[in-house]
Design a protein around this motif. Structure first.
Motif, PDB file in Angstrom:
ATOM      1  N   THR A 197      12.975 -11.630  -1.251  1.00 29.51           N
ATOM      2  CA  THR A 197      11.750 -12.289  -0.801  1.00 29.51           C
ATOM      3  C   THR A 197      10.810 -11.188  -0.344  1.00 29.51           C
ATOM      4  N   ILE A 198       9.616 -11.126  -0.931  1.00 24.66           N
ATOM      5  CA  ILE A 198       8.649 -10.072  -0.597  1.00 24.66           C
ATOM      6  C   ILE A 198       7.525 -10.653   0.244  1.00 24.66           C
ATOM      7  N   PHE A 199       7.214  -9.975   1.364  1.00 23.09           N
ATOM      8  CA  PHE A 199       6.008 -10.345   2.103  1.00 23.09           C
ATOM      9  C   PHE A 199       5.170  -9.090   2.298  1.00 23.09           C
ATOM     10  N   GLU A 200       3.879  -9.280   2.401  1.00 24.35           N
ATOM     11  CA  GLU A 200       2.949  -8.155   2.410  1.00 24.35           C
ATOM     12  C   GLU A 200       2.300  -7.955   3.770  1.00 24.35           C
ATOM     13  N   SER A 201       1.955  -6.696   4.039  1.00 25.97           N
ATOM     14  CA  SER A 201       1.196  -6.353   5.242  1.00 25.97           C
ATOM     15  C   SER A 201       0.272  -5.192   4.872  1.00 25.97           C
ATOM     16  N   ASP A 202      -0.584  -4.797   5.795  1.00 20.79           N
ATOM     17  CA  ASP A 202      -1.516  -3.690   5.523  1.00 20.79           C
ATOM     18  C   ASP A 202      -1.241  -2.510   6.452  1.00 20.79           C
ATOM     19  N   ILE A 203       0.039  -2.299   6.756  1.00 24.40           N
ATOM     20  CA  ILE A 203       0.405  -1.262   7.726  1.00 24.40           C
ATOM     21  C   ILE A 203      -0.036   0.127   7.280  1.00 24.40           C
ATOM     22  N   PHE A 204       0.177   0.472   6.011  1.00 26.51           N
ATOM     23  CA  PHE A 204      -0.202   1.808   5.544  1.00 26.51           C
ATOM     24  C   PHE A 204      -1.692   2.072   5.773  1.00 26.51           C
ATOM     25  N   GLU A 205      -2.513   1.074   5.496  1.00 22.59           N
ATOM     26  CA  GLU A 205      -3.952   1.229   5.699  1.00 22.59           C
ATOM     27  C   GLU A 205      -4.276   1.352   7.183  1.00 22.59           C
ATOM     28  N   SER A 206      -3.537   0.630   8.030  1.00 24.31           N
ATOM     29  CA  SER A 206      -3.796   0.632   9.472  1.00 24.31           C
ATOM     30  C   SER A 206      -3.528   1.993  10.099  1.00 24.31           C
ATOM     31  N   VAL A 207      -2.514   2.708   9.590  1.00 24.18           N
ATOM     32  CA  VAL A 207      -2.134   3.987  10.210  1.00 24.18           C
ATOM     33  C   VAL A 207      -2.687   5.198   9.453  1.00 24.18           C
ATOM     34  N   TYR A 208      -3.383   4.945   8.340  1.00 21.49           N
ATOM     35  CA  TYR A 208      -3.822   6.048   7.480  1.00 21.49           C
ATOM     36  C   TYR A 208      -4.733   7.033   8.217  1.00 21.49           C
ATOM     37  N   HIS A 209      -5.588   6.520   9.118  1.00 20.51           N
ATOM     38  CA  HIS A 209      -6.548   7.391   9.806  1.00 20.51           C
ATOM     39  C   HIS A 209      -6.083   7.777  11.213  1.00 20.51           C
TER      40      HIS A 209
END
Length: 379
Positions: A197-209
């Motif tokens: 079961t795959i669920f998505e988040s935007d963690i990589f974008e949140s910590v990129y900067h």
């Protein structure tokens, strides 16, 4: 106007009707189970067809069926052509059979060749540390690497043999994977017959900067998201793929770089998600044995799914990665003169003698040997 085999499989049986318009000679050589074999000119108004369903038209290669589906759509019917036709279905069927065989071979290797070094150590950790109990609903967290994929297969095997009921969900969090990495994870799951079961988040974008400790923040956020989603699924535990080598390396890193004696625990209560627990079922399994299992079965996993670095599985920064490499090399050197060094490191945190420790922390409170020193009797 076209629909793929994969898209058809996502529909329920009652949603569509498959119509094979190939000739009798072609069908005699092989047919799709459940398909209605009807001449292209006899589709419209045919009483054998349920026109309330989506009509999926199949020919040999998906060319004649495309034209037939187009004409049906123009007349108001819900129709689509099976992309690639019977040939595509046949190839897909062969591929699925091949994956089933691969999965069976992988499972057999766990039961036979790697029974002692992997399966028995897995069950030993389960029993020794009471990681799985009756009624548990466990989210097996899959990152896409060798450790978590093996853990998923071990839990499938445990379900077959365990004496009490429990449930597992195979959970993949996509924090912003690169398309290639996500595809690799999905394909390996299919190959190994792991229903993820795959669920998505935007963690990589949140910590990129984030400049200071972005990898540490990323790891904490990912853990929090996993707890949250697992709890939504009704799970009370999440299982992660840390192994024996991770444990002993963590012990030495804490001593040499953190000035503290601590270990990676086999299980932990969550401090932020009430009723949730983290377990580490690979706690007693050596990394070399995991690699041997992977190579024996000719499996290929991603090293890391981070789309920014593609270099690590645990979101450690460059400094921590170099420390872990240094610790690995240190252990390797010590092992040359002391073959039991790894076992001794592991057992050292099981044999702590508080009478000979200058200070320690328990439940967040710091203690010192001087606290009770004056009241103790001399030896």
């Amino acid at each position: 106007m076209e629909i793929t085999i994969q898209e058809v499989n996502q529909l329920s049986k009652g949603q569509y009707q498959l119509i094979d318009i190939r000739s009798e000679i072609e069908i005699a050589h092989g047919a799709i189970p459940g398909a209605l074999c009807i001449d292209i000119d006899k589709i419209e108004g045919n009483p054998a067809i349920d026109f309330s369903k989506k009509l999926i038209i199949c020919c040999s290669r998906g060319e004649t069926s495309l034209e037939a589906a187009r004409e049906l759509v123009e007349k108001g019917y819900d129709a689509a052509s099976l992309s690639g036709g019977y040939t595509a279905w046949l190839l897909y069927h062969f591929e699925e059979e091949r994956k089933k065989e691969i999965s069976k071979e992988v499972e057999q290797s766990i039961r036979k060749k790697f029974r002692k070094n992997i399966w028995c150590r897995f069950t030993k950790a389960i029993n020794r540390y009471e990681l799985v109990k009756e009624g548990d609903r466990i989210a097996v967290c899959i990152s896409g690497g060798k450790d978590s994929m093996l853990m998923a297969k071990l839990f499938q095997e445990l379900k077959l043999h365990n004496k009490f009921p429990f449930e597992v969900k195979f959970l993949v969090m996509d924090p912003g994977y690169s398309p290639v990495n996500r595809t690799v994870i999905e394909e390996n799951a299919k190959k190994l017959n792991i229903p993820i079961t795959i669920f998505e988040s935007d963690i990589f974008e949140s910590v990129y900067h984030v400049e200071k400790s972005p990898c540490y923040l990323c790891a904490r956020m990912r853990r929090g998201h996993l707890y949250h989603f697992a709890k939504e699924l009704g799970c009370n535990k999440i299982a992660v793929g840390h192994h024996y080598d991770d444990v002993i390396e963590t012990i030495l890193m804490g001593m040499l770089y953190g000035a503290q004696v601590q270990t990676m625990m086999p299980k932990l209560h969550s401090t932020n998600f009430e009723g949730m627990e983290l377990i580490r079922p690979l706690y007693l399994i050596r990394e070399d044995d995991i690699k041997a299992w992977r190579d024996y079965n000719d499996l290929h996993f991603i090293q890391c799914a981070c789309k920014f670095t593609d270099t690590c599985t645990t979101c450690n920064n460059e400094e921590n990665r170099s420390k872990r490499v240094e610790i690995k090399e240190l252990i390797r050197e010590m092992k040359k003169t002391n073959p039991f060094v790894e076992t001794n490191i592991f057992k050292s945190v099981e044999n702590v003698n508080l009478d000979t420790v200058v200070g320690y922390k328990a439940k967040g409170v710091r203690h010192c040997f001087l606290d009770d020193y004056e009241g103790e009797k001399a030896e």
